[in-house]
Motif scaffolding. Structure first.
Motif, mmCIF file in Angstrom:
data_model
loop_
_atom_site.group_PDB
_atom_site.id
_atom_site.type_symbol
_atom_site.label_atom_id
_atom_site.label_comp_id
_atom_site.label_asym_id
_atom_site.label_seq_id
_atom_site.Cartn_x
_atom_site.Cartn_y
_atom_site.Cartn_z
ATOM 1 N N ARG A 5 0.827 -1.202 0.000
ATOM 2 C CA ARG A 5 0.000 0.000 0.000
ATOM 3 C C ARG A 5 0.865 1.257 0.000
ATOM 4 N NH1 ARG A 5 -2.797 1.296 4.352
ATOM 5 N NH2 ARG A 5 -1.353 0.291 5.752
ATOM 6 N N ARG A 6 2.038 1.148 0.621
ATOM 7 C CA ARG A 6 2.970 2.268 0.723
ATOM 8 C C ARG A 6 4.312 1.791 0.171
ATOM 9 N NH1 ARG A 6 1.500 1.493 6.667
ATOM 10 N NH2 ARG A 6 2.290 -0.448 5.866
ATOM 11 N N ILE A 7 5.146 2.706 -0.241
ATOM 12 C CA ILE A 7 6.407 2.324 -0.885
ATOM 13 C C ILE A 7 7.236 1.419 0.021
ATOM 14 C CG2 ILE A 7 8.580 3.188 -1.833
ATOM 15 C CD1 ILE A 7 6.981 5.735 -2.678
ATOM 16 N N PHE A 8 7.309 1.727 1.311
ATOM 17 C CA PHE A 8 8.139 0.923 2.195
ATOM 18 C C PHE A 8 7.605 -0.485 2.420
ATOM 19 C CE2 PHE A 8 5.492 3.473 5.092
ATOM 20 C CZ PHE A 8 4.911 2.480 5.881
ATOM 21 N N ASP A 9 6.353 -0.764 2.019
ATOM 22 C CA ASP A 9 5.827 -2.130 2.084
ATOM 23 C C ASP A 9 6.600 -3.063 1.155
ATOM 24 O OD1 ASP A 9 3.834 -1.572 3.977
ATOM 25 O OD2 ASP A 9 2.418 -0.964 2.413
ATOM 26 N N LEU A 10 7.320 -2.478 0.200
ATOM 27 C CA LEU A 10 8.153 -3.288 -0.691
ATOM 28 C C LEU A 10 9.202 -4.078 0.093
ATOM 29 C CD1 LEU A 10 8.708 -0.697 -3.553
ATOM 30 C CD2 LEU A 10 7.440 -2.853 -3.730
ATOM 31 N N LEU A 11 9.672 -3.537 1.210
ATOM 32 C CA LEU A 11 10.700 -4.232 1.993
ATOM 33 C C LEU A 11 10.205 -5.582 2.497
ATOM 34 C CD1 LEU A 11 12.248 -1.301 4.074
ATOM 35 C CD2 LEU A 11 13.241 -2.477 2.105
ATOM 36 N N GLU A 12 9.014 -5.624 3.067
ATOM 37 C CA GLU A 12 8.467 -6.893 3.567
ATOM 38 C C GLU A 12 8.226 -7.857 2.415
ATOM 39 O OE1 GLU A 12 7.402 -9.930 5.942
ATOM 40 O OE2 GLU A 12 8.342 -8.063 6.550
ATOM 41 N N ASN A 13 7.712 -7.339 1.307
ATOM 42 C CA ASN A 13 7.492 -8.165 0.131
ATOM 43 C C ASN A 13 8.813 -8.742 -0.375
ATOM 44 O OD1 ASN A 13 7.141 -8.506 -2.981
ATOM 45 N ND2 ASN A 13 5.066 -8.489 -2.123
ATOM 46 N N TYR A 14 9.828 -7.905 -0.401
ATOM 47 C CA TYR A 14 11.169 -8.310 -0.817
ATOM 48 C C TYR A 14 11.679 -9.434 0.094
ATOM 49 C CZ TYR A 14 15.609 -6.959 -3.140
ATOM 50 O OH TYR A 14 16.742 -6.903 -3.892
ATOM 51 N N HIS A 15 11.463 -9.264 1.393
ATOM 52 C CA HIS A 15 11.915 -10.273 2.354
ATOM 53 C C HIS A 15 11.187 -11.601 2.152
ATOM 54 C CE1 HIS A 15 12.322 -12.374 6.215
ATOM 55 N NE2 HIS A 15 13.510 -11.805 6.228
ATOM 56 N N GLN A 16 9.891 -11.536 1.883
ATOM 57 C CA GLN A 16 9.118 -12.762 1.676
ATOM 58 C C GLN A 16 9.524 -13.472 0.392
ATOM 59 O OE1 GLN A 16 5.000 -11.588 1.897
ATOM 60 N NE2 GLN A 16 5.111 -11.217 4.105
ATOM 61 N N ARG A 17 9.826 -12.725 -0.629
ATOM 62 C CA ARG A 17 10.169 -13.329 -1.920
ATOM 63 C C ARG A 17 11.617 -13.812 -2.001
ATOM 64 N NH1 ARG A 17 6.874 -10.735 -6.740
ATOM 65 N NH2 ARG A 17 8.084 -12.340 -7.754
#
Length: 190
Positions: A5-17
């Motif tokens: 939802r926010r740009i910094f949410d990419l970090l968690e997504n990155y970690h999961q992937r």
């Protein structure tokens, strides 16, 4: 996958992937390549968030970054976003007068530069930058605090904050970044 939802949410997504990725960010320091894993990226961004809050910055405040691309730029960007601090990236090769205008117009409280060469380019305008409390560097420069001091401040104070609550207070409608145009038709416009 984490909902973005926010740009910094990419970090968690990155970690999961890519949880085991050892070179999520790579930068050259004195002819040596330094690698940062996904976990390093997230941890340093989190420490920057806390470090910026410890400096007294709050949601809606602005910081200026005048630097070429480097891992530390990403730590600062994501760290500021997580706190709702608005990043104002400024292209490093614009004129002194454009730097001064943007820094004053956006009301930045802190400036982060890549290092010595960029400091030399802006040092004459700093006395005319009305709201600047301090200048930090991303690389180590004698006589200046750098991003590592913000990271260390964050490490020392991380237990004082609830990072999840801080991030939850940021909505997808909050301003993330203020980008100024080149000013080819006059002064730069944010």
């Amino acid at each position: 996958m984490a909902r973005i939802r926010r740009i910094f949410d990419l970090l968690e997504n990155y970690h999961q992937r890519y949880p085991y990725l050892k070179d999520a960010l790579v930068g050259k320091v004195h002819k040596n390549w330094i690698k940062y894993s996904v976990d390093d990226y997230i941890a340093n961004s989190n420490y920057v968030t806390i470090g910026l809050l410890e400096l007294g910055l709050k949601k809606g405040d602005k910081i200026a970054i005048i630097s070429s691309s480097m891992p530390e730029w990403n730590f600062l960007d994501m760290g500021s976003l997580q706190a709702g601090i608005i990043n104002v990236p400024i292209y490093p090769t614009i004129s002194e007068s454009e730097h001064k205008y943007i820094i004053n117009h956006c009301d930045a409280k802190y400036i982060f530069t890549s290092g010595y060469d960029m400091l030399r380019r802006i040092e004459t305008i700093l006395p005319e930058c009305k709201n600047i409390e301090k200048v930090y560097t991303l690389n180590k420069v004698e006589g200046y605090d750098n991003i590592n001091s913000i990271i260390e401040l964050g490490k020392k104070n991380i237990d004082k904050y609830n990072l999840d609550e801080i991030k939850d207070s940021i909505s997808e409608d909050d301003i993330a970044t203020l980008i100024y145009t080149s000013g080819t038709t006059g002064i730069p416009k944010g």
